[in-house]
Design an enzyme around this catalytic site. Structure first.
Site, PDB file in Angstrom:
ATOM      1  N   SER A 122       6.653  20.518   6.158  1.00  0.00           N
ATOM      2  CA  SER A 122       7.141  21.628   6.972  1.00  0.00           C
ATOM      3  C   SER A 122       6.582  22.954   6.446  1.00  0.00           C
ATOM      4  O   SER A 122       5.377  23.168   6.494  1.00  0.00           O
ATOM      5  CB  SER A 122       8.671  21.597   7.004  1.00  0.00           C
ATOM      6  OG  SER A 122       9.181  22.482   7.966  1.00  0.00           O
ATOM      7  N   ASP A 137       8.786  29.667  12.243  1.00  0.00           N
ATOM      8  CA  ASP A 137       9.968  30.249  11.617  1.00  0.00           C
ATOM      9  C   ASP A 137      10.196  31.714  11.968  1.00  0.00           C
ATOM     10  O   ASP A 137       9.269  32.446  12.315  1.00  0.00           O
ATOM     11  CB  ASP A 137       9.867  30.106  10.097  1.00  0.00           C
ATOM     12  CG  ASP A 137       9.757  28.660   9.661  1.00  0.00           C
ATOM     13  OD1 ASP A 137      10.201  27.786  10.429  1.00  0.00           O
ATOM     14  OD2 ASP A 137       9.226  28.411   8.569  1.00  0.00           O
ATOM     15  N   HIS A 159       6.011  20.107  12.805  1.00  0.00           N
ATOM     16  CA  HIS A 159       7.077  19.840  13.786  1.00  0.00           C
ATOM     17  C   HIS A 159       6.568  20.038  15.210  1.00  0.00           C
ATOM     18  O   HIS A 159       7.345  20.398  16.109  1.00  0.00           O
ATOM     19  CB  HIS A 159       8.293  20.746  13.568  1.00  0.00           C
ATOM     20  CG  HIS A 159       8.935  20.655  12.231  1.00  0.00           C
ATOM     21  ND1 HIS A 159       9.774  19.635  11.858  1.00  0.00           N
ATOM     22  CD2 HIS A 159       8.860  21.492  11.158  1.00  0.00           C
ATOM     23  CE1 HIS A 159      10.197  19.839  10.615  1.00  0.00           C
ATOM     24  NE2 HIS A 159       9.646  20.959  10.169  1.00  0.00           N
TER      25      HIS A 159
END
Length: 236
Positions: A122, A137, A159
């Site tokens: 990630s 993010d 992701h």
């Protein structure tokens, strides 16, 4: 020495236990590396000790010696003394902010380029690319630069999913990455789906897992990359 870097999309696939799906990917990097340093700086919503404990438990079957960088009085020396480097997920902006704060960005790159194994998932994969400009993010803190570790000379989007919920009117991930390629049409972006990983071994780059990845670059948008593909050309 050659680069040996594993870039995981995520720490889980579906409801699987923490890091369990990644064990087969991680194991080859641990053959000659027993002592690992874990960097938990992306973990904003939990304590670093809690984060470390979850990683130790998740990788317990590999019987590694894992310590947290926050436990060491000299983070730079901890990096140098370790056999391998682990960087977990969370908030990429906070992670990179702390890497710059402790003057670790150039050191980690140097160690990895000299052959020290690197495993990120990630946010830990996000920072392995050229910059963090394609992270998912929220920018909760501003690092001195978006420039990242440059272990691979392109952008990553962990992701990756282009799912749009019915009735939702926000941009899809593909639309967001299209925006990046309009601003920077020559830098490739690789979207890696949960359960997948990129593995760099020297000048070889391969896609691991059961799902395709997706390439974005200039006019090329969301081009599927089949499982098992050789992506070494992206290292040029």
């Amino acid at each position: 020495m050659t680069v040996n870097a594993l870039l995981l999309s995520s720490s889980r696939v579906g409801d699987t236990p923490y890091l369990s799906h990644a064990i087969p990917f991680i194991k080859p990097l641990t053959t000659n590396a027993q002592k690992w340093i874990f960097i938990p700086y992306a973990g904003v919503s939990m304590s670093y000790d809690t984060y470390l404990a979850s990683v130790v438990a998740g990788l317990s079957e590999l019987r590694l010696d894992i310590s947290g960088i926050h436990q060491h009085p000299d983070p730079r020396q901890a990096i140098k003394d370790a056999d391998g480097i682990l960087i977990g997920g969370g908030n990429t902006f906070h992670l990179l902010h702390e890497l710059y704060k402790y003057d670790l960005v150039h050191l980690i790159r140097e160690e990895v380029m000299n052959g020290k194994p690197y495993i990120g998932w990630s946010a830990g994969s996000n920072v392995s690319g050229l910059s963090i400009r394609t992270t998912n993010d929220m920018p909760i803190i501003e690092p001195p630069s978006f420039t990242a570790l440059n272990i691979v000379p392109f952008q990553l989007n962990p992701h990756y999913s282009n799912y749009r919920a019915p009735g939702h009117n926000g941009e899809t991930r593909a639309q967001r990455l299209l925006e990046f390629t309009r601003v920077d049409p020559i830098t490739p972006v690789v979207g890696i789906v949960e359960g997948s990983a990129l593995w760099r071994q020297g000048e070889t780059l391969s896609l691991l897992g059961d799902n395709p990845a997706y390439l974005f670059c200039g006019e090329q948008q969301e081009i599927p990359i089949p499982v098992g593909s050789d992506l070494s050309h992206l290292l040029k």
